[in-house]
Design a protein around this motif. Structure first.
Motif, mmCIF file in Angstrom:
data_model
loop_
_atom_site.group_PDB
_atom_site.id
_atom_site.type_symbol
_atom_site.label_atom_id
_atom_site.label_comp_id
_atom_site.label_asym_id
_atom_site.label_seq_id
_atom_site.Cartn_x
_atom_site.Cartn_y
_atom_site.Cartn_z
ATOM 1 N N MET A 270 0.822 -1.186 0.000
ATOM 2 C CA MET A 270 0.000 0.000 0.000
ATOM 3 C C MET A 270 0.869 1.253 0.000
ATOM 4 O O MET A 270 0.569 2.207 -0.714
ATOM 5 C CB MET A 270 -0.911 -0.005 1.226
ATOM 6 C CG MET A 270 -1.716 1.254 1.377
ATOM 7 S SD MET A 270 -2.747 1.303 2.838
ATOM 8 C CE MET A 270 -1.542 1.391 4.123
ATOM 9 N N LEU A 271 1.927 1.234 0.777
ATOM 10 C CA LEU A 271 2.784 2.409 0.854
ATOM 11 C C LEU A 271 3.475 2.682 -0.475
ATOM 12 O O LEU A 271 3.594 3.841 -0.894
ATOM 13 C CB LEU A 271 3.803 2.243 1.980
ATOM 14 C CG LEU A 271 3.209 2.104 3.388
ATOM 15 C CD1 LEU A 271 4.309 1.880 4.417
ATOM 16 C CD2 LEU A 271 2.368 3.306 3.752
ATOM 17 N N ASP A 272 3.889 1.608 -1.156
ATOM 18 C CA ASP A 272 4.493 1.777 -2.482
ATOM 19 C C ASP A 272 3.483 2.341 -3.478
ATOM 20 O O ASP A 272 3.807 3.205 -4.288
ATOM 21 C CB ASP A 272 5.046 0.444 -3.006
ATOM 22 C CG ASP A 272 6.251 -0.034 -2.213
ATOM 23 O OD1 ASP A 272 6.884 0.797 -1.518
ATOM 24 O OD2 ASP A 272 6.551 -1.234 -2.276
ATOM 25 N N GLU A 273 2.235 1.842 -3.416
ATOM 26 C CA GLU A 273 1.188 2.356 -4.307
ATOM 27 C C GLU A 273 0.909 3.825 -4.011
ATOM 28 O O GLU A 273 0.729 4.624 -4.931
ATOM 29 C CB GLU A 273 -0.099 1.561 -4.137
ATOM 30 C CG GLU A 273 -0.046 0.167 -4.720
ATOM 31 C CD GLU A 273 -1.336 -0.598 -4.473
ATOM 32 O OE1 GLU A 273 -2.337 0.013 -4.044
ATOM 33 O OE2 GLU A 273 -1.338 -1.810 -4.709
ATOM 34 N N GLU B 140 -7.257 1.882 3.612
ATOM 35 C CA GLU B 140 -7.497 1.229 4.894
ATOM 36 C C GLU B 140 -8.943 1.351 5.357
ATOM 37 O O GLU B 140 -9.339 0.696 6.317
ATOM 38 C CB GLU B 140 -6.566 1.820 5.955
ATOM 39 C CG GLU B 140 -5.110 1.466 5.709
ATOM 40 C CD GLU B 140 -4.162 2.138 6.683
ATOM 41 O OE1 GLU B 140 -4.555 3.128 7.332
ATOM 42 O OE2 GLU B 140 -3.026 1.675 6.789
ATOM 43 N N ALA B 141 -9.737 2.165 4.687
ATOM 44 C CA ALA B 141 -11.129 2.368 5.103
ATOM 45 C C ALA B 141 -11.945 1.100 4.879
ATOM 46 O O ALA B 141 -11.724 0.358 3.923
ATOM 47 C CB ALA B 141 -11.737 3.516 4.303
ATOM 48 N N ALA C 90 -9.863 -9.768 0.086
ATOM 49 C CA ALA C 90 -9.154 -8.870 -0.829
ATOM 50 C C ALA C 90 -8.312 -7.862 -0.041
ATOM 51 O O ALA C 90 -7.166 -7.587 -0.395
ATOM 52 C CB ALA C 90 -10.149 -8.148 -1.736
ATOM 53 N N ARG C 91 -8.876 -7.321 1.036
ATOM 54 C CA ARG C 91 -8.132 -6.345 1.864
ATOM 55 C C ARG C 91 -6.873 -6.985 2.443
ATOM 56 O O ARG C 91 -5.810 -6.393 2.423
ATOM 57 C CB ARG C 91 -9.019 -5.837 2.987
ATOM 58 C CG ARG C 91 -8.321 -4.895 3.948
ATOM 59 C CD ARG C 91 -9.232 -4.331 4.995
ATOM 60 N NE ARG C 91 -10.342 -3.632 4.419
ATOM 61 C CZ ARG C 91 -10.284 -2.408 3.896
ATOM 62 N NH1 ARG C 91 -9.143 -1.777 3.886
ATOM 63 N NH2 ARG C 91 -11.344 -1.829 3.387
ATOM 64 N N LYS C 92 -6.996 -8.206 2.949
ATOM 65 C CA LYS C 92 -5.831 -8.901 3.517
ATOM 66 C C LYS C 92 -4.787 -9.156 2.447
ATOM 67 O O LYS C 92 -3.592 -9.025 2.688
ATOM 68 C CB LYS C 92 -6.262 -10.203 4.174
ATOM 69 C CG LYS C 92 -6.970 -9.997 5.485
ATOM 70 C CD LYS C 92 -7.396 -11.324 6.105
ATOM 71 C CE LYS C 92 -8.142 -11.087 7.398
ATOM 72 N NZ LYS C 92 -8.642 -12.332 7.976
ATOM 73 N N ALA C 93 -5.235 -9.513 1.250
ATOM 74 C CA ALA C 93 -4.290 -9.815 0.167
ATOM 75 C C ALA C 93 -3.473 -8.597 -0.229
ATOM 76 O O ALA C 93 -2.281 -8.711 -0.509
ATOM 77 C CB ALA C 93 -5.039 -10.359 -1.045
ATOM 78 N N VAL C 94 -4.084 -7.418 -0.247
ATOM 79 C CA VAL C 94 -3.333 -6.225 -0.661
ATOM 80 C C VAL C 94 -2.537 -5.610 0.472
ATOM 81 O O VAL C 94 -1.649 -4.819 0.227
ATOM 82 C CB VAL C 94 -4.244 -5.152 -1.298
ATOM 83 C CG1 VAL C 94 -4.903 -5.660 -2.556
ATOM 84 C CG2 VAL C 94 -5.261 -4.614 -0.326
ATOM 85 N N SER C 95 -2.853 -5.968 1.718
ATOM 86 C CA SER C 95 -2.121 -5.375 2.833
ATOM 87 C C SER C 95 -0.947 -6.236 3.283
ATOM 88 O O SER C 95 -0.146 -5.812 4.088
ATOM 89 C CB SER C 95 -3.062 -5.091 4.008
ATOM 90 O OG SER C 95 -3.575 -6.285 4.531
#
Length: 108
Positions: free
Chosen positions: A1-4, A39-40, A102-107
């Motif tokens: 997420m930080l890179d994005e 993160e929302a 999906a949230r877990k996969a991207v985080s």
């Protein structure tokens, strides 16, 4: 997420060095807003949209039985499902699970 968030900040066409408060720049604000958005928690409208799509995708095969779905679209199928007690709620539960996966996969 930080890179994005960093890539998104870098892709914007603005003066990223413009100071908003003290040493806080427009770029910093964009970066922070991007992270906050990622993160929302999903809104009820987003959850229902996923539930409707799941229902529509499964419309031709309910309870393992092939059928000619009388619904003309997602909204029509959703309205029909609302007439069956607990049916929409089950799709909403599945939608919440999928969005959490999906949230877990991207985080991670």
């Amino acid at each position: 997420m930080l890179d994005e968030a960093q890539a998104y900040e870098n892709s914007r066409d603005y003066d990223c060095c413009q100071i908003i408060e003290g040493a806080y720049t427009v770029g910093d604000a964009v970066y922070e807003a991007y992270c906050d958005g990622r993160e929302a928690l999903p809104t009820n409208a987003e959850i229902e949209a996923v539930a409707k799509r799941l229902l529509w995708r499964s419309c031709k095969k309910w309870d393992g039985v092939e059928s000619d779905c009388v619904a003309k679209g997602e909204d029509d199928a959703w309205d029909y499902a609302g007439e069956i007690p607990g049916f929409q709620e089950e799709y909403i539960r599945h939608a919440k699970e999928m969005l959490e996966i999906a949230r877990k996969a991207v985080s991670e």
